[in-house]
Design an enzyme around this catalytic site. Structure first.
Site, PDB file in Angstrom:
ATOM      1  CB  THR A 196      48.806  21.896 -44.053  1.00 27.63           C
ATOM      2  OG1 THR A 196      47.980  20.755 -43.833  1.00 27.63           O
ATOM      3  CG2 THR A 196      48.839  22.195 -45.527  1.00 27.63           C
ATOM      4  NE  ARG A 197      51.727  14.980 -40.780  1.00 32.75           N
ATOM      5  CZ  ARG A 197      51.016  14.727 -39.682  1.00 32.75           C
ATOM      6  NH1 ARG A 197      50.935  15.606 -38.702  1.00 32.75           N
ATOM      7  NH2 ARG A 197      50.387  13.584 -39.543  1.00 32.75           N
ATOM      8  CG  HIS A 201      38.713  18.256 -44.449  1.00 31.78           C
ATOM      9  ND1 HIS A 201      38.444  17.541 -45.595  1.00 31.78           N
ATOM     10  CD2 HIS A 201      39.599  17.518 -43.747  1.00 31.78           C
ATOM     11  CE1 HIS A 201      39.123  16.414 -45.571  1.00 31.78           C
ATOM     12  NE2 HIS A 201      39.845  16.368 -44.468  1.00 31.78           N
ATOM     13  CG  HIS A 204      41.978  22.500 -42.393  1.00 34.12           C
ATOM     14  ND1 HIS A 204      41.310  21.336 -42.683  1.00 34.12           N
ATOM     15  CD2 HIS A 204      42.779  22.235 -41.345  1.00 34.12           C
ATOM     16  CE1 HIS A 204      41.702  20.391 -41.852  1.00 34.12           C
ATOM     17  NE2 HIS A 204      42.583  20.908 -41.014  1.00 34.12           N
ATOM     18  NE  ARG A 290      44.286  20.880 -28.163  1.00 30.09           N
ATOM     19  CZ  ARG A 290      44.598  19.600 -28.030  1.00 30.09           C
ATOM     20  NH1 ARG A 290      45.005  18.900 -29.063  1.00 30.09           N
ATOM     21  NH2 ARG A 290      44.491  19.007 -26.847  1.00 30.09           N
TER      22      ARG A 290
END
Ligand code: PPS
Length: 572
Positions: A196-197, A201, A204, A290
């Site tokens: 992740t970057r 929340h 996730h 996605r």
């Protein structure tokens, strides 16, 4: 060793022993030095610690050609992203093939040596087309390739001397072998990585937890802290957010480690690369979602890659990558049941209320200081984000007056400053043309070059003030549109830029001639005088244009205040 344990065995690094490193540091003083760029430092770290295994150095020309053309090194091994040492022509020309060079960080600390085996001028347009899918500078990595990377690539094996130094979050950074040792120690045989970057929340947290459960694996939150997409939330803020989210998982199922990767936003190829990197870090599974590592829109306003291209390419090469893909489920909040559920598994979709907040909507709410509901994110995360992205009425900004000498810029700027100080709340600094010329630019004259330098200095100071939450009021002539645009870009990274054109005509300025300068300019006693013997680019689309003929100063300053109110920068 059985294959299920292969991910736990140590992998090769490129470092020499401590004793050899001490010796090499002394000897390296004789070598030609190359100062690495921030991106090259990230690449070198992962080369040296095995994160880019099986690479043994920066790519040779043969390997580069294979990677660009068909994602393979010369020996056929899958490798999707060119890891190249780009340098200037001048530096490349100073070297002999076969020579060792010292690779140093930006403070001059020697990190590694490299034997230069290859030197070539790459076809960057081809690299852009093949690796990133289009030679379009709207893609951040293509922009980097053409506008920042050197013209020549050097290739050759690297000998590692020491890791790049990090002063931040040291305890949270792990080499692939440190993570492998941790998994061994904890008895974690199956580990799902989450790349992740962005801040995490609730959705996730739910999806990563489910992904790990489905794969019957432990979870590694593996955020990138090297270089991400320009405009992303800075990694200091993100790591504080991740630490808060980590507490929400059942203890001992989940861990977090920071990855000093320089992302390229290469979508499908990047997903494959992320998979190889996670395999090297001892993970057995990776979540691919996605539009994984998507770069945003191209210059025609369309997506660079299809939303599922990354998943498809990953699936195609999964066996070779050596890691299993876990589908990223789109999680939505079902209000009636007060819980997150995968969007495609909700049977009674039409009978329930589905809630979602997009990234754009979240940014809007932060900018306007609006509520962010608890079902969407954790209060600790929201509070961290609010600290870095305060609402507009608390952010810094710059008001940039431009116009002829004697147009009234300074007078209006002074009136504006006093009005803003009366309101209070933020410190105000006036960078008036004359004051700047006295204190910052006393050695400069009025050639285009010197005027540009003067304006860039004003822009730099204003951007620092804006970054730190203050108000900068600038009032130079600033006759060149390109320079004003450059200053705008510097400042808009941190807050709003309000260009105010003080549109007093040259005839009126000359008629007023408060300082007697127009007379001297007409007599040729002052050269390069703006509007008389030097150009002025009239701003085409300033945020505000004020006419001073027939309007008093107070009213002009008030027009600026109204503009600031309408932009949400000061409370109405
Ligand atoms: S610039 O072009 O933005 O760098 O100019 P700036 O720093 O605002 O300085 C403009 C003030 O310098 C005086 N001055 C001149 N102006 C224009 N052209 C020439 N050749 C020149 N020589 C001196 C002039 O008083 C300007 O002050 P303001 O406050 O604009 O009247």
């Amino acid at each position: 060793m059985s294959s299920s344990l292969a991910n736990l065995a140590p992998i090769p690094e490129l470092y020499v022993s401590y004793e050899s490193a001490q010796k090499m540091k002394g000897e390296a003083a004789q070598l030609t030095s190359f100062d690495l760029t921030p991106r090259q430092i990230c690449d070198l770290e992962l080369l040296m610690n095995g994160g880019f295994n099986p690479l043994k150095g920066f790519l040779s020309q043969e390997d580069y050609d294979g990677v660009v053309e068909n994602m393979r090194l010369a020996d056929g091994t899958l490798w999707p992203i060119p890891i190249t040492l780009d340098v200037s022509e001048k530096f490349a020309d100073s070297l002999e093939i076969g020579q060792d060079i010292a690779l140093r960080d930006q403070e001059g600390v020697i990190l590694a040596t490299m034997t230069v085996t290859d030197r070539w001028a790459p076809d960057k347009a081809r690299e852009a087309e093949k690796v990133f899918g289009a030679d379009d500078s709207a893609h951040p990595a293509v922009n980097y390739l053409h506008n920042q990377a050197g013209k020549i690539y050097l290739g050759g094996p690297v000998t590692g001397i020491q890791q790049p130094v990090h002063y931040d979050f040291r305890a949270r950074r792990d080499t692939p072998n440190e993570l492998r040792a941790f998994f061994r120690k904890m008895g974690w045989r199956r580990v799902v990585a989450f790349q992740t970057r962005n801040p995490l929340h609730r959705a996730h947290q739910e999806l990563t937890f489910r992904a790990a459960k489905e794969a019957q694996a432990n979870l590694l939150i593996h955020p990138v802290v090297g270089m991400t997409k320009p405009g992303d939330v800075d990694h200091f803020t993100r790591v504080r957010c991740y630490e808060a989210v980590l507490d929400k998982y059942p203890s001992s199922t989940t861990s977090m480690s920071l990855l000093n990767l320089a992302m390229r936003m290469a979508g499908p190829r990047e997903a494959v690369w992320h998979g190889i990197i996670r395999r090297n870090h001892g993970c057995t599974h990776m979540i691919v979602g996605r539009d994984h590592a998507g770069p945003g829109k191209n210059s025609a306003g369309e997506d660079f890659y299809g939303p599922y291209d990354a998943q498809e390419l990953f699936r195609e090469h999964q066996a070779e990558i050596g890691i299993e893909m876990v589908d990223f489920k789109h999680m939505v909040y079902v209000q009636e049941r007060a819980q997150y559920e995968p969007a495609d598994e909700i049977a009674d979709k039409d009978d329930v209320t589905i809630l979602n907040i997009s990234g754009t909507e979240l940014r809007r709410r932060l900018a306007e200081g609006l509520e962010i509901p608890e079902w969407f994110s954790f209060p600790e995360v929201v509070s961290e984000l609010r600290k870095t992205r305060p609402p507009r009425a608390k952010q810094g900004f710059t008001v940039f007056f431009t116009g002829f000498s004697g147009s009234g810029k300074s007078t209006i700027a002074n009136a504006l400053m006093v009005k803003l100080m009366e309101m209070g709340g933020r410190p105000v600094t006036l960078l008036d043309g004359d004051i700047v010329r006295k204190n910052l630019s006393s050695e400069l004259g009025f050639s285009k070059e010197h005027r540009d330098l003067n304006i860039r200095r004003i822009g730099y100071v204003a951007s620092e003030i804006t970054k730190n939450g203050g108000i900068a009021i600038c009032a130079p002539i600033a006759p060149y549109a390109t320079t004003r645009r450059a200053v705008r870009e510097d400042i808009e990274q941190f807050g709003a830029f309000i260009e105010v054109h003080v549109a007093t005509s040259i005839e009126e300025c000359e008629r007023r001639d408060r300082k007697g300068l127009y007379k001297l300019a007409r007599e040729g006693k002052i050269k390069e005088f703006t509007g008389i013997s030097d150009p002025y680019d009239v701003p085409e689309t300033p945020e505000l244009r004020v006419e001073t003929e027939g309007t008093d100063v107070d009213n002009c300053a008030h027009q600026v205040i109204l503009k600031l109110e309408s932009m949400g920068l000061i409370a109405a």
